[in-house]
Design a protein around this motif. Structure first.
Motif, PDB file in Angstrom:
ATOM      1  N   SER A 352     -19.206  11.121  97.285  1.00 59.03           N
ATOM      2  CA  SER A 352     -18.455  10.020  97.874  1.00 59.03           C
ATOM      3  C   SER A 352     -19.065   8.703  97.416  1.00 59.03           C
ATOM      4  O   SER A 352     -20.185   8.680  96.894  1.00 59.03           O
ATOM      5  N   PRO A 353     -18.374   7.581  97.592  1.00 57.95           N
ATOM      6  CA  PRO A 353     -18.971   6.290  97.214  1.00 57.95           C
ATOM      7  C   PRO A 353     -20.247   5.971  97.977  1.00 57.95           C
ATOM      8  O   PRO A 353     -21.037   5.145  97.515  1.00 57.95           O
ATOM      9  N   LEU A 354     -20.454   6.635  99.132  1.00 55.84           N
ATOM     10  CA  LEU A 354     -21.598   6.313  99.970  1.00 55.84           C
ATOM     11  C   LEU A 354     -22.701   7.349  99.898  1.00 55.84           C
ATOM     12  O   LEU A 354     -23.819   7.079 100.339  1.00 55.84           O
ATOM     13  N   GLU A 355     -22.411   8.534  99.362  1.00 57.49           N
ATOM     14  CA  GLU A 355     -23.423   9.586  99.339  1.00 57.49           C
ATOM     15  C   GLU A 355     -23.060  10.600  98.258  1.00 57.49           C
ATOM     16  O   GLU A 355     -21.890  10.959  98.091  1.00 57.49           O
ATOM     17  N   ARG A 356     -24.054  11.074  97.548  1.00 58.12           N
ATOM     18  CA  ARG A 356     -23.799  11.992  96.440  1.00 58.12           C
ATOM     19  C   ARG A 356     -23.602  13.431  96.895  1.00 58.12           C
ATOM     20  O   ARG A 356     -23.065  14.243  96.154  1.00 58.12           O
ATOM     21  N   VAL A 357     -24.058  13.766  98.088  1.00 59.35           N
ATOM     22  CA  VAL A 357     -23.852  15.107  98.635  1.00 59.35           C
ATOM     23  C   VAL A 357     -22.987  14.950  99.877  1.00 59.35           C
ATOM     24  O   VAL A 357     -23.471  14.559 100.944  1.00 59.35           O
ATOM     25  N   TYR A 358     -21.705  15.237  99.725  1.00 61.50           N
ATOM     26  CA  TYR A 358     -20.746  14.963 100.796  1.00 61.50           C
ATOM     27  C   TYR A 358     -19.806  16.161 100.911  1.00 61.50           C
ATOM     28  O   TYR A 358     -19.094  16.501  99.959  1.00 61.50           O
ATOM     29  N   PRO A 359     -19.772  16.842 102.076  1.00 60.69           N
ATOM     30  CA  PRO A 359     -18.872  17.997 102.234  1.00 60.69           C
ATOM     31  C   PRO A 359     -17.419  17.595 102.029  1.00 60.69           C
ATOM     32  O   PRO A 359     -16.942  16.605 102.603  1.00 60.69           O
ATOM     33  N   GLY A 360     -16.705  18.377 101.218  1.00 60.63           N
ATOM     34  CA  GLY A 360     -15.310  18.055 100.961  1.00 60.63           C
ATOM     35  C   GLY A 360     -14.453  18.069 102.208  1.00 60.63           C
ATOM     36  O   GLY A 360     -13.498  17.294 102.321  1.00 60.63           O
ATOM     37  N   VAL A 361     -14.794  18.936 103.178  1.00 59.32           N
ATOM     38  CA  VAL A 361     -13.978  19.013 104.384  1.00 59.32           C
ATOM     39  C   VAL A 361     -14.009  17.701 105.150  1.00 59.32           C
ATOM     40  O   VAL A 361     -13.041  17.333 105.836  1.00 59.32           O
ATOM     41  N   GLU A 362     -15.111  16.942 105.027  1.00 55.70           N
ATOM     42  CA  GLU A 362     -15.205  15.689 105.775  1.00 55.70           C
ATOM     43  C   GLU A 362     -14.300  14.611 105.193  1.00 55.70           C
ATOM     44  O   GLU A 362     -13.964  13.640 105.869  1.00 55.70           O
ATOM     45  N   VAL A 363     -13.906  14.756 103.916  1.00 59.97           N
ATOM     46  CA  VAL A 363     -12.947  13.817 103.335  1.00 59.97           C
ATOM     47  C   VAL A 363     -11.632  13.888 104.104  1.00 59.97           C
ATOM     48  O   VAL A 363     -11.013  12.865 104.423  1.00 59.97           O
ATOM     49  N   HIS A 364     -11.188  15.127 104.422  1.00 60.89           N
ATOM     50  CA  HIS A 364      -9.939  15.284 105.175  1.00 60.89           C
ATOM     51  C   HIS A 364     -10.064  14.681 106.574  1.00 60.89           C
ATOM     52  O   HIS A 364      -9.126  14.055 107.077  1.00 60.89           O
ATOM     53  N   ALA A 365     -11.218  14.867 107.192  1.00 57.45           N
ATOM     54  CA  ALA A 365     -11.438  14.268 108.510  1.00 57.45           C
ATOM     55  C   ALA A 365     -11.385  12.750 108.426  1.00 57.45           C
ATOM     56  O   ALA A 365     -10.850  12.079 109.318  1.00 57.45           O
ATOM     57  N   THR A 366     -11.929  12.184 107.336  1.00 54.94           N
ATOM     58  CA  THR A 366     -11.928  10.728 107.160  1.00 54.94           C
ATOM     59  C   THR A 366     -10.514  10.197 107.013  1.00 54.94           C
ATOM     60  O   THR A 366     -10.164   9.150 107.572  1.00 54.94           O
ATOM     61  N   VAL A 367      -9.675  10.910 106.252  1.00 52.99           N
ATOM     62  CA  VAL A 367      -8.286  10.479 106.076  1.00 52.99           C
ATOM     63  C   VAL A 367      -7.550  10.507 107.409  1.00 52.99           C
ATOM     64  O   VAL A 367      -6.837   9.553 107.771  1.00 52.99           O
ATOM     65  N   THR A 368      -7.715  11.577 108.155  1.00 52.26           N
ATOM     66  CA  THR A 368      -7.056  11.667 109.466  1.00 52.26           C
ATOM     67  C   THR A 368      -7.526  10.560 110.392  1.00 52.26           C
ATOM     68  O   THR A 368      -6.720   9.931 111.110  1.00 52.26           O
ATOM     69  N   ASP A 369      -8.807  10.304 110.394  1.00 57.15           N
ATOM     70  CA  ASP A 369      -9.354   9.251 111.242  1.00 57.15           C
ATOM     71  C   ASP A 369      -8.774   7.893 110.866  1.00 57.15           C
ATOM     72  O   ASP A 369      -8.466   7.071 111.740  1.00 57.15           O
ATOM     73  N   ALA A 370      -8.651   7.611 109.544  1.00 56.19           N
ATOM     74  CA  ALA A 370      -8.110   6.329 109.100  1.00 56.19           C
ATOM     75  C   ALA A 370      -6.673   6.150 109.578  1.00 56.19           C
ATOM     76  O   ALA A 370      -6.276   5.058 110.003  1.00 56.19           O
ATOM     77  N   ILE A 371      -5.875   7.232 109.516  1.00 53.66           N
ATOM     78  CA  ILE A 371      -4.482   7.139 109.968  1.00 53.66           C
ATOM     79  C   ILE A 371      -4.429   6.897 111.472  1.00 53.66           C
ATOM     80  O   ILE A 371      -3.645   6.069 111.961  1.00 53.66           O
ATOM     81  N   LEU A 372      -5.268   7.592 112.219  1.00 53.54           N
ATOM     82  CA  LEU A 372      -5.286   7.403 113.670  1.00 53.54           C
ATOM     83  C   LEU A 372      -5.732   5.996 114.056  1.00 53.54           C
ATOM     84  O   LEU A 372      -5.191   5.388 114.983  1.00 53.54           O
ATOM     85  N   ALA A 373      -6.739   5.469 113.346  1.00 48.07           N
ATOM     86  CA  ALA A 373      -7.285   4.152 113.682  1.00 48.07           C
ATOM     87  C   ALA A 373      -6.525   3.019 113.010  1.00 48.07           C
ATOM     88  O   ALA A 373      -6.676   1.861 113.403  1.00 48.07           O
ATOM     89  N   GLY A 374      -5.722   3.322 111.998  1.00 49.81           N
ATOM     90  CA  GLY A 374      -5.019   2.274 111.267  1.00 49.81           C
ATOM     91  C   GLY A 374      -5.934   1.465 110.371  1.00 49.81           C
ATOM     92  O   GLY A 374      -5.607   0.332 110.013  1.00 49.81           O
TER      93      GLY A 374
END
Length: 751
Positions: A352-374
């Motif tokens: 990820s732009p913030l960390e080189r070892v980043y679980p792929g599943v957390e990318v999906h959680a981040t997208v969902t969170d962004a949609i919920l929070a706007g």
């Protein structure tokens, strides 16, 4: 208009034309680069984006997305992956029973479970000829895939992977008007899962949606019995050239069917929505409307992931703890869960732009969170116009600053422009708009570099002109020091100088014997080596006055030890004169004698003259005194007359003989004068000079009769020495008419 302002105007016009041409070229180049987006600039732009994202990452998220982690502890407890599907069924059943709103499965279930009893029995019979049975095993446990399928419902979303690269050729082959009738026949795609219900709202002039968004030629799908029971969503990440995940396709086509990403499909399942409204403009997709959410996307349907932090920004729950029932229900109830893995061995680790070892599943959680929070990051449609205007404006401002202003101004302007570019980018980024400062910063930096190089080159040309002109007057090392100085080095100022005047004795009578052309040749033969000696000893040639030469030391740059250098030059001039006379005697039949006067004192030095004609020279009483000292040379019969101020500043490398203490016309304070000579000459004449000093001391004490006798002896022994004859005559006068008060100072009656 005078010559000088006209010349300056021509120089400014020439510089202005150069600056305009260079600035226009740089601005056009930056606009071209912005349009073409070359790879190395894209990579640099990515790094700037990452820095902006890092600066704004505050770790603040909504409470809804959670990660159900297939971690190392779970693998240790239940064995290596893949697990039997009955464990997956148990896990999903427990999650749904705990009240999670939806579960997104970031795992591809595209192959049958090889551990099912029915599959094992068939494999043993086929490969080993064994007929085995499982006594007491319920019928529903004979097929783990069927068991898992029965545990699925519309609240569980399964992952599918679309190979968009294989569909790129199909999109490019479409006709220029967007009509796919021009494309080759479509391949025989397999049956695909049902898609979300979609509504396309196109603006006037918009082309069909499939002309803009990603289209996959191949896909990896769950087993049909799974997608018959549960919806599917894309798990594609699509990292950039540097391997970093910054965006993912939110929407895409496969087999003429529309699919959305796993994150969005899971959120849709959680809020009970099954339809997507796509708003399409002339340039592509603008946004997606899903239930209460309006999601901005790129024209091709990509979504920029607004990472809020590094790994484990969202709550993680181990699969082991879920299966063992150790997680309180209230921690799961109402959440949107994503089932995936953080175990490195299962190869779902991203950058990820913030960390080189980043679980792929957390990318999906981040997208969902962004949609919920706007909290969206989007590139507004007016970005190209704003970038072009910013490049042009900053380019013009930087051109004026770097092309014409002083360092303190252009450094300030450059800092302000760069600060404004990055400051505006940071501000807009916090507001959810991605406007890169890269091309504006490159415009300012490149213009600064090129224009400063131009100015440096022009200044070097001016310095070369200055070197060429000034090297005729001063020593090369002095020229180098002058050219390194900044500001107006010729500004007027008062400073201590060593001043020299030289003059040829009896030049009028010599010139009567020669033609004008011969006189010029003689002076050139004389002045050339004399000026070389001045320059060689770091002096500055002021002017030629007929057969006289004027020079000074310690201006326009400071010259340490300048009094000694001035006297040393006078000695070398007298020595050089012997060589010059040899050639003059041979060519012109004459020899010349020279007198030199040297004084050290305060004088005003700088540019003087009219507006059109300036001369770098000096004025002051010290100049007049130096000239008078040179005029005393024939009176004392010596080649060099040095003032006490100059003599006292010299070291033992020069010997001095006291000549007199005088009160010159126009000055109240007496002036002591000395003859300068080499220590070797002084040593050779030591007996003579010792006798002279004794006689001079008698004269100074007012013992004129005794002094007269002593000078009489010297004059008789050295009849050609004017100095002894002078004092013999003066002591005779004073012996006959002694003064009432004697201080040893002789008053000159004339200049």
């Amino acid at each position: 208009m005078s010559t000088q302002p006209k010349k300056r105007l021509r120089i400014m016009k020439k510089r202005g034309l150069s600056v305009a041409v260079i600035s226009l070229g740089v601005i056009v180049l930056m606009l071209f680069c912005y349009i073409q987006q070359p790879r190395f600039l894209r990579m640099l732009d990515h790094k700037i984006y990452d820095a902006l994202l890092y600066a704004g990452a505050d770790g603040m998220t909504t409470p809804y997305p959670i990660i159900i982690d297939l971690d190392e502890a779970s693998l240790d407890a239940y064995g290596q992956w893949p697990w039997p599907r009955y464990l997956m069924a148990e896990l999903l059943t427990r999650l749904r029973a705990s009240g999670v709103a939806a579960v997104g499965v970031d795992i591809l279930l595209s192959e049958a479970d090889r551990t099912s009893p029915r599959t094992l029995r068939e494999d043993l019979a086929r490969h080993l000829g064994l007929d085995v049975s499982f006594a007491g095993l319920p019928e529903e446990l004979y097929d783990f895939d069927r068991l898992l399928a029965e545990s699925l419902d519309r609240g569980v979303v399964l992952g599918m992977y679309c190979n968009f690269a294989s569909g790129a050729a199909l999109k490019k082959s479409a006709g220029p008007d967007g009509d796919d009738a021009a494309a080759p026949p479509a391949p025989d795609f397999p049956v695909s899962p049902p898609s979300v219900s979609s509504i396309v709202r196109g603006a006037p002039g918009a082309q069909p949606l499939e002309r803009y968004i990603h289209t996959a030629g191949q896909a990896t799908l769950p087993l049909p019995l799974f997608w018959e029971a549960a919806p599917v969503g894309m798990i594609n990440m699509n990292p950039d050239e540097d391997g970093v995940v910054r965006r993912l396709p939110l929407i895409g086509f496969y087999n003429d069917t529309l699919y959305v990403t796993l994150a969005l499909r899971t959120l849709m399942a959680g809020v009970g929505v099954n339809s997507v409204t796509a708003n399409v403009g002339r340039d592509g997709l603008n946004s997606l409307r899903v239930g209460p959410f309006t999601i901005p996307v790129s024209p091709d349907g990509s979504f920029t992931v607004p990472f809020r932090g590094g790994a484990h920004t969202f709550p993680y729950y181990s699969v082991k703890d879920i299966l063992e029932g150790t997680i309180p229900v209230e921690q799961l109830q109402g959440r949107v869960a994503f089932l995936g893995t953080s175990a490195p061995g299962l190869l779902d680790i991203r950058i990820s732009p913030l960390e080189r070892v980043y679980p792929g599943v957390e990318v999906h959680a981040t997208v969902t969170d962004a949609i919920l929070a706007g909290t969206y990051l989007r590139v507004p449609p007016w970005t190209p116009g704003a970038q072009a205007l910013a490049i042009i404006f900053c380019g013009i401002a930087a051109s004026l600053a770097f092309g014409f202003s002083r360092p303190r101004v252009y450094i300030l302007v450059a800092a302000l422009l760069l600060g404004a570019a990055f400051g505006a980018s940071v501000y807009l980024f916090r507001e959810g708009y991605v406007i890169s400062p890269l091309y504006v910063a490159l415009t300012i930096t490149l213009l600064g570099a090129v224009l400063l190089m131009l100015r440096f080159w022009q200044e070097e040309k001016q310095k070369n002109v200055l070197r060429s002109a000034f090297s005729r007057y001063v020593a090369p090392e002095v020229v180098e020091r002058i050219t390194r100085l900044e500001g107006n080095i010729f500004a007027g100022e008062e400073r201590e100088l060593s001043i020299m005047f030289t003059d040829i004795r009896g030049f009028t009578s010599i010139s009567e014997k020669l033609s004008p052309q011969q006189i010029v040749q003689l002076l050139n033969r004389y002045f050339t080596p004399m000026t070389a000696l001045v320059r060689g000893n770091r002096g500055t040639l002021d002017k030629f006055i007929g057969d006289a030469l004027m020079a000074f030391w310690n201006a326009p740059v400071e010259v340490p030890g300048h009094p000694a250098l001035a006297v040393k030059t006078a000695l070398e001039m007298q020595e050089k004169l012997g060589e010059i006379n040899a050639s003059l005697q041979e060519e012109f039949g004459v020899v010349i004698a020279m007198g030199v006067g040297v004084h050290t004192g305060k004088a005003y030095v700088g540019n003087m003259g009219s507006e059109e004609l300036l001369n770098y020279t000096l004025i002051g009483d010290s100049v007049n005194l130096a000239s008078r000292l040179e005029g005393l040379c024939p009176q004392f019969g010596v080649g060099i007359v040095v003032s006490a101020e100059a003599k006292n500043a010299c070291d033992e490398s020069i010997a001095f003989l006291p000549l007199d203490t005088l009160r010159v016309k126009g000055k109240r304070q007496p002036v002591s004068v000395f003859a300068g000579m080499r220590p070797e000459e002084y040593a050779a004449r030591e007996q003579e000079l010792s006798t002279y000093l004794d006689a001079y001391a008698l004269y100074g004490r007012g013992e004129f009769a005794a002094a007269w006798d002593a000078f009489g002896v010297l004059s008789g022994k050295y009849p050609d020495a004017k100095l002894y004859a002078l004092y013999l005559e003066r002591c005779g006068m004073l012996r006959e008419n002694p003064p009432s008060e004697w201080d040893g100072v002789w008053t000159l009656k004339s200049k």
